[in-house]
Scaffold this active site. Structure first.
Site, mmCIF file in Angstrom:
data_model
loop_
_atom_site.group_PDB
_atom_site.id
_atom_site.type_symbol
_atom_site.label_atom_id
_atom_site.label_comp_id
_atom_site.label_asym_id
_atom_site.label_seq_id
_atom_site.Cartn_x
_atom_site.Cartn_y
_atom_site.Cartn_z
ATOM 1 N N PHE A 1 -87.259 14.618 99.986
ATOM 2 C CA PHE A 1 -88.693 14.275 100.027
ATOM 3 C C PHE A 1 -89.254 14.305 101.440
ATOM 4 O O PHE A 1 -90.270 13.675 101.714
ATOM 5 C CB PHE A 1 -88.961 12.921 99.358
ATOM 6 C CG PHE A 1 -88.416 12.834 97.962
ATOM 7 C CD1 PHE A 1 -88.966 13.594 96.946
ATOM 8 C CD2 PHE A 1 -87.317 12.030 97.676
ATOM 9 C CE1 PHE A 1 -88.439 13.546 95.648
ATOM 10 C CE2 PHE A 1 -86.791 11.970 96.388
ATOM 11 C CZ PHE A 1 -87.351 12.729 95.369
ATOM 12 N N ARG B 1 -93.258 14.249 101.591
ATOM 13 C CA ARG B 1 -94.051 15.034 100.622
ATOM 14 C C ARG B 1 -95.554 14.984 100.904
ATOM 15 O O ARG B 1 -96.190 13.940 100.719
ATOM 16 C CB ARG B 1 -93.764 14.502 99.225
ATOM 17 C CG ARG B 1 -93.902 15.545 98.133
ATOM 18 C CD ARG B 1 -93.389 14.952 96.843
ATOM 19 N NE ARG B 1 -93.163 15.991 95.843
ATOM 20 C CZ ARG B 1 -92.437 15.791 94.745
ATOM 21 N NH1 ARG B 1 -91.888 14.623 94.519
ATOM 22 N NH2 ARG B 1 -92.278 16.754 93.881
ATOM 23 N N GLU C 1 -85.630 15.930 106.565
ATOM 24 C CA GLU C 1 -86.003 17.137 107.306
ATOM 25 C C GLU C 1 -85.558 16.990 108.760
ATOM 26 O O GLU C 1 -85.067 17.921 109.364
ATOM 27 C CB GLU C 1 -87.523 17.374 107.213
ATOM 28 C CG GLU C 1 -87.963 18.674 107.888
ATOM 29 C CD GLU C 1 -89.436 19.022 107.684
ATOM 30 O OE1 GLU C 1 -90.047 18.549 106.708
ATOM 31 O OE2 GLU C 1 -89.974 19.777 108.517
ATOM 32 N N GLU D 1 -94.997 19.974 96.971
ATOM 33 C CA GLU D 1 -95.773 18.865 97.508
ATOM 34 C C GLU D 1 -97.144 18.642 96.866
ATOM 35 O O GLU D 1 -97.565 17.495 96.711
ATOM 36 C CB GLU D 1 -95.964 19.050 99.021
ATOM 37 C CG GLU D 1 -94.678 18.964 99.803
ATOM 38 C CD GLU D 1 -94.872 19.428 101.235
ATOM 39 O OE1 GLU D 1 -94.990 20.644 101.453
ATOM 40 O OE2 GLU D 1 -94.941 18.562 102.125
ATOM 41 N N THR E 1 -96.985 25.221 109.187
ATOM 42 C CA THR E 1 -98.137 25.464 110.057
ATOM 43 C C THR E 1 -97.687 26.074 111.385
ATOM 44 O O THR E 1 -98.479 26.707 112.065
ATOM 45 C CB THR E 1 -98.919 24.166 110.288
ATOM 46 O OG1 THR E 1 -98.041 23.178 110.835
ATOM 47 C CG2 THR E 1 -99.482 23.646 108.972
ATOM 48 N N PHE F 1 -96.814 15.627 103.961
ATOM 49 C CA PHE F 1 -96.692 15.873 105.394
ATOM 50 C C PHE F 1 -98.019 15.664 106.133
ATOM 51 O O PHE F 1 -98.497 16.546 106.831
ATOM 52 C CB PHE F 1 -96.187 17.313 105.573
ATOM 53 C CG PHE F 1 -95.451 17.589 106.851
ATOM 54 C CD1 PHE F 1 -94.177 17.117 107.067
ATOM 55 C CD2 PHE F 1 -96.024 18.371 107.846
ATOM 56 C CE1 PHE F 1 -93.479 17.421 108.235
ATOM 57 C CE2 PHE F 1 -95.343 18.681 109.025
ATOM 58 C CZ PHE F 1 -94.062 18.196 109.212
ATOM 59 N N ARG G 1 -100.974 18.985 110.139
ATOM 60 C CA ARG G 1 -101.306 19.190 108.727
ATOM 61 C C ARG G 1 -102.415 18.235 108.282
ATOM 62 O O ARG G 1 -103.218 18.562 107.411
ATOM 63 C CB ARG G 1 -100.072 19.079 107.830
ATOM 64 C CG ARG G 1 -100.298 19.677 106.450
ATOM 65 C CD ARG G 1 -99.020 19.797 105.631
ATOM 66 N NE ARG G 1 -98.285 21.025 105.875
ATOM 67 C CZ ARG G 1 -98.527 22.194 105.277
ATOM 68 N NH1 ARG G 1 -99.478 22.290 104.365
ATOM 69 N NH2 ARG G 1 -97.812 23.259 105.544
ATOM 70 N N GLN H 1 -81.960 18.333 104.967
ATOM 71 C CA GLN H 1 -82.834 19.444 104.589
ATOM 72 C C GLN H 1 -82.799 20.544 105.652
ATOM 73 O O GLN H 1 -83.296 21.627 105.419
ATOM 74 C CB GLN H 1 -84.290 18.964 104.433
ATOM 75 C CG GLN H 1 -84.510 18.038 103.245
ATOM 76 C CD GLN H 1 -85.907 17.446 103.215
ATOM 77 O OE1 GLN H 1 -86.058 16.231 103.253
ATOM 78 N NE2 GLN H 1 -86.948 18.268 103.148
HETATM 79 N N1 MTE Z 1 -88.162 17.306 94.239
HETATM 80 C C1 MTE Z 1 -87.024 16.606 94.137
HETATM 81 N N2 MTE Z 1 -86.496 16.410 92.917
HETATM 82 N N3 MTE Z 1 -86.400 16.087 95.232
HETATM 83 C C2 MTE Z 1 -86.927 16.236 96.487
HETATM 84 O O1 MTE Z 1 -86.353 15.767 97.473
HETATM 85 N N4 MTE Z 1 -88.772 17.171 97.843
HETATM 86 C C3 MTE Z 1 -90.165 17.603 97.841
HETATM 87 C C4 MTE Z 1 -90.391 18.672 96.794
HETATM 88 N N5 MTE Z 1 -89.858 18.249 95.533
HETATM 89 C C5 MTE Z 1 -88.157 16.965 96.630
HETATM 90 C C6 MTE Z 1 -88.732 17.507 95.460
HETATM 91 C C7 MTE Z 1 -90.601 18.117 99.125
HETATM 92 S S1 MTE Z 1 -91.093 17.024 100.308
HETATM 93 C C8 MTE Z 1 -90.644 19.461 99.382
HETATM 94 S S2 MTE Z 1 -91.208 20.049 100.855
HETATM 95 C C9 MTE Z 1 -90.223 20.460 98.388
HETATM 96 O O2 MTE Z 1 -89.724 19.852 97.212
HETATM 97 C C10 MTE Z 1 -89.156 21.351 99.011
HETATM 98 O O3 MTE Z 1 -88.642 22.273 98.142
HETATM 99 P P1 MTE Z 1 -89.335 23.699 97.888
HETATM 100 O O4 MTE Z 1 -89.780 24.196 99.214
HETATM 101 O O5 MTE Z 1 -88.268 24.507 97.295
HETATM 102 O O6 MTE Z 1 -90.486 23.435 96.977
HETATM 103 N N1 LUZ Z 2 -92.527 20.678 108.022
HETATM 104 C C1 LUZ Z 2 -92.863 21.397 109.106
HETATM 105 C C2 LUZ Z 2 -93.348 20.569 106.981
HETATM 106 O O1 LUZ Z 2 -92.086 21.444 110.051
HETATM 107 N N2 LUZ Z 2 -94.033 22.049 109.119
HETATM 108 C C3 LUZ Z 2 -94.911 21.995 108.102
HETATM 109 O O2 LUZ Z 2 -95.980 22.611 108.156
HETATM 110 C C4 LUZ Z 2 -94.578 21.205 106.986
HETATM 111 N N3 LUZ Z 2 -95.415 21.073 105.969
HETATM 112 C C5 LUZ Z 2 -95.079 20.312 104.941
HETATM 113 C C6 LUZ Z 2 -93.869 19.667 104.939
HETATM 114 N N4 LUZ Z 2 -93.005 19.809 105.941
HETATM 115 MO MO1 MOS Z 3 -91.245 18.240 102.457
HETATM 116 S S1 MOS Z 3 -92.267 16.702 103.363
HETATM 117 O O1 MOS Z 3 -91.900 19.432 103.439
HETATM 118 O O2 MOS Z 3 -89.713 17.998 103.072
#
Ligand code: MTE
Ligand code: LUZ
Ligand code: MOS
Length: 750
Positions: free
Chosen positions: A222, A336, A226, A706, A434, A338, A304, A191
């Site tokens: 998910f 997801r 990251e 999330e 954040t 966090f 968070r 990610q």
């Molecule tokens: N949806 C799918 N299908 N697969 C994923 O890995 N990750 C989730 C969410 N939805 C995820 C998902 C998480 S943890 C985040 S932070 C957001 O997607 C990231 O994408 P966005 O910022 O474009 O919403």
């Molecule tokens: N990652 C991060 C995150 O580095 N900062 C954030 O605030 C955060 N919030 C949600 C999911 N990932």
């Molecule tokens: Mo989502 S936990 O911010 O990758």
């Protein structure tokens, strides 16, 4: 508009890491993980493994040309353990061989001699030993100690929530090879391509411009990719660096589950005080975050948790402290929500306990305390565009909450061995990283001579549909057919210094950068069109591939305009740079305005418990959710469904168990149960709240990734209510997940 990638996904044509055609001479890696959770390494014997035919080389910490350091926020994590191991599964060596099987077999022959050290798996014990990853932090509002006197009722309790395995379909992996001029190119299932680039450079003692990271898409992240994709990518780069050959590493599922961190378990104590009319006057909580062996993203996750510790409520006197505790588990990481789900489970548990003691439904307390416009969050931000009350009321009306209550009571009165329960779950989730700095993004747009469009951004497609939304945005700004738009891979050489795609803000940040780039191109093209058609650029507009002059169509098409622009030597490329305006946060005072906006919604969850077996069905999850003005209702619905299921899994069935030796026991899918189609709610509905959407959401379409996870938490309390209806002797306890074993115990507890 469906997800533009679906057709290729179902045909197996979308390229994931393991689909990249391998180069001639490619070698394969296997990681040796520690078999001791905390130990002093006294000997590493590679001879037997090296003797295996086909083994090329084995890399350990001794082979690192730069720093043996991969910590993203804090420099406290080695790539390979050298003198001590700190968790079971911690990488010690990478075996590289001519094929995967050989590499794995050889890894099994490496002998590590070690002396055991004390193993801590419980954050409360870590707290006693003062084993912290970073110092504790506290968020405060009002005067907590004075507030208790104003309370009519005060209740105390403790709350535990468990870990959660990400279980992305595609396991961690990377493919690295030597590139031109001594550089290295890495394909990584990450990610955060920039994190991979930066840390690889650090470990190899190179500069960032020598490392190119490319990501087509992920089979799910998910949050689990990251930060934790980095180490595995760096390993392949290290091997490619030394061997001058392509090296590929894809973790077997078993290794992935054992070696990587999970959602943080938390253990917390709370005290809640209410007035006679159920207003929450005071809330105090101390939370122990089980961080694992190194910091990873724990500091940000802890933050968070603090931000979301009052969920969707206004509580005038609040004091919440989180201790980030070092334990001998794999470093826990983003997942997801966090840290928000863990914090939200505590305040919802406090409300559930108060409701139980006062013998009223929890939703009465919930409703009484919902945030109003202009209310102050404990972190200093003023609620603006807050529509949690609308969501709550609309959910109650549209899904006929009062009838439901009656139906449930009737069912319970007439069923000898089954009980139904219901819970309401309001959600408030702040959108933005954040860490203010991270709220920036860039988008590179090329319009080709034939009118087709190529887009590169920092966003990673991981199934959430960001590519489709970005294509929609570009097609909308230029008013062209979406088939003209292609999303390129995410590549650090095309778009640099990216934030990870996380915090649900990937679409907002990269989408806004894209709009800026497209608008700049649009302005340039309008000038060209005005010269051709003889008018002012302001009078030119684009509609469905036709160029309009003063609101009437001209003969000029998009394709012709592009061709003309090229002939006139006008640049058809642009990079847009976006930073979220108006956000800031001061960590000294713990006050600021950290979020661009908040996402709100309310779910009503009903369940039926089988009181003989302790099993349960999730009957209904009925949601009113504020999407703003959704760019793509189909994708957003998918995010709601996926998020809810993942939240249900965490709250009710996914149970991560470590033994006292720090060894993961639930390390296969036969012992770790995730929701399948049979455990999905029989009825899952989501009604969008009618709103216009905030300015800071891209095209007023709110982030959705999330927040829906949190709806699933309601299932815990719905099951608890069903148990209460069966067993008058049950005193609610707060220890998530509510597995069938726990349900059975609670059904017959005294
Ligand atoms: N949806 C799918 N299908 N697969 C994923 O890995 N990750 C989730 C969410 N939805 C995820 C998902 C998480 S943890 C985040 S932070 C957001 O997607 C990231 O994408 P966005 O910022 O474009 O919403
Ligand atoms: N990652 C991060 C995150 O580095 N900062 C954030 O605030 C955060 N919030 C949600 C999911 N990932
Ligand atoms: Mo989502 S936990 O911010 O990758």
């Amino acid at each position: 508009m469906n997800n533009m990638e679906s057709a290729n996904h179902v045909r197996g044509r979308s390229v994931y890491l393991d689909d990249i055609p391998v180069l001639h001479n490619t070698l394969y890696g296997a990681v040796l993980g520690s078999k001791a959770a905390h130990a002093k390494i006294t000997g590493v014997h590679l001879e037997d493994a090296m003797a295996v035919k086909g083994v090329e080389r084995i890399f350990t910490s001794a082979d690192i040309p730069g720093q043996n350091e991969i910590g993203g926020i804090i420099a406290d994590e080695p790539l390979f353990a050298s003198d001590e191991t700190h968790y079971y599964g911690q990488p010690i060596a990478l075996v590289v061989a001519r094929d995967e099987l050989t590499a794995r077999r050889a890894a099994g022959l490496i002998k590590i001699i070690s002396e055991p050290l004390e193993i801590i798996t419980d954050p409360r014990i870590a707290r006693e030993r003062e084993e912290f990853l970073i110092p504790p932090r506290t968020f405060r509002l009002g005067e907590i100690e004075e507030a208790w006197d104003q309370c009519e009722y005060i209740f105390e309790g403790s709350v535990d929530s468990g870990a959660q395995e990400h279980l992305y379909i595609e396991t961690q992996g990377a493919y690295a090879y030597p590139a031109d001029n001594g550089g290295i190119k890495i394909h990584s299932s990450t990610q955060g391509p920039t994190a991979v680039q930066r840390i690889t450079a650090q470990v190899l003692g190179m500069t960032m411009n020598q490392i190119e990271v490319d990501v087509a898409r992920l089979g799910g992240g998910f949050g689990g990719k990251e930060d934790q994709a980095t180490g595995f990518a760096v390993m392949t780069a290290l091997a490619a660096y030394h061997l001058h050959r392509p090296v590929k590493l894809v973790l077997p599922r078993h290794d992935d589950i054992r070696m990587t961190g999970k959602r943080h378990p938390y253990s917390s104590d709370f005290r809640i005080g209410l007035s006679k009319d159920y207003r929450i006057i005071a809330f105090k909580a101390t939370m122990y975050q089980n961080g694992g062996a190194s910091a990873d993203l724990s500091p940000a996750i802890m933050e968070r948790t603090l931000f979301h510790s009052t969920n969707a409520y206004f509580i005038p006197n609040t004091e919440v402290t989180v201790y980030s505790c070092r334990t001998n588990l794999p470093p826990n990481t983003a997942f997801r929500g966090f840290g928000a789900p863990q914090g939200i489970f505590v305040i919802e548990s406090a409300i559930a306990l108060a409701a139980y003691k006062l013998n009223i439904p929890a939703r009465l307390i919930q409703k009484t305390n919902l945030l109003k416009e202009k209310d102050l969050f404990q972190y200093g931000q003023v609620a603006s565009g807050s529509n949690i009350k609308e969501c709550f009321n609309e959910a109650s009306e549209k899904f006929q909450l009062n009838n439901k209550e009656k139906e449930i009571n009737d069912f319970n009165a007439s069923s000898p061995n089954a009980r139904r329960g219901m819970a309401v779950m309001p959600v408030c989730f702040g959108i933005s990283f954040t860490n203010t700095t991270m709220n920036q993004a860039r988008a590179l747009v090329h319009i080709y001579q034939d009118g087709s469009i190529g887009i590169s951004t920092g966003a990673i497609e991981m199934g959430q549909g960001v590519n489709t939304k970005l294509a929609q945005i570009a097609a909308a700004v230029f008013s062209v057919n979406i088939n003209r738009v292609k999303l390129e891979t995410t590549n650090t050489s095309r778009v640099a210094n990216t934030s990870p795609t996380a915090a649900s803000s990937g679409t907002d940040l990269n989408g806004n950068a894209l709009i800026i780039a497209c608008n700049a191109l649009s302005a340039r093209l309008k000038k060209v069109a005005s010269a051709i058609t003889g008018c002012n650029a302001e009078d030119i507009s684009f509609h469905n591939e036709i160029i309009f002059k003063e609101s009437t169509p001209t003969e000029l098409t998009w394709q012709e305009l592009i061709k003309e622009a090229f002939l006139k030597r006008v640049s058809l490329s642009e990079i847009g740079h976006y930073t979220t305006p108006k956000i800031f946060f001061d960590k000294t005072s713990e006050k600021g305005n950290p979020f661009a906006y908040h996402v709100y919604g309310t779910a009503i969850i009903t369940v039926t418990v089988d009181c003989i077996r302790g099993t349960y069905d999730i009957d209904e999850v009925l949601i009113v959710h504020d999407f703003g003005n959704s760019l793509n209702p189909v994708i957003d619905k998918g995010q709601i469904e996926g998020g809810v299921l993942q939240g249900l899994g965490w709250s009710t069935m996914e149970e991560i168990v470590f033994n006292s030796e720090g060894r993961l026991l639930s390390d296969t899918l036969s012992t770790y149960k995730v929701p399948d189609i049979y455990s999905a709610p029989s009825r899952l509905e989501c009604i969008p709240l009618e709103t216009t959407g905030p300015e800071l959401a891209v095209m007023k379409s709110k982030a959705v990734g999330e927040p829906p996870f949190m709806y699933g938490i309601g299932a815990y309390f719905a099951i608890q209510n069903a148990i209460k209806a069966f067993n008058p002797g049950y005193t609610p306890d707060f220890n998530l997940p509510m597995t069938p074993e726990k349900v059975l115990r609670n059904l017959y507890s005294k």
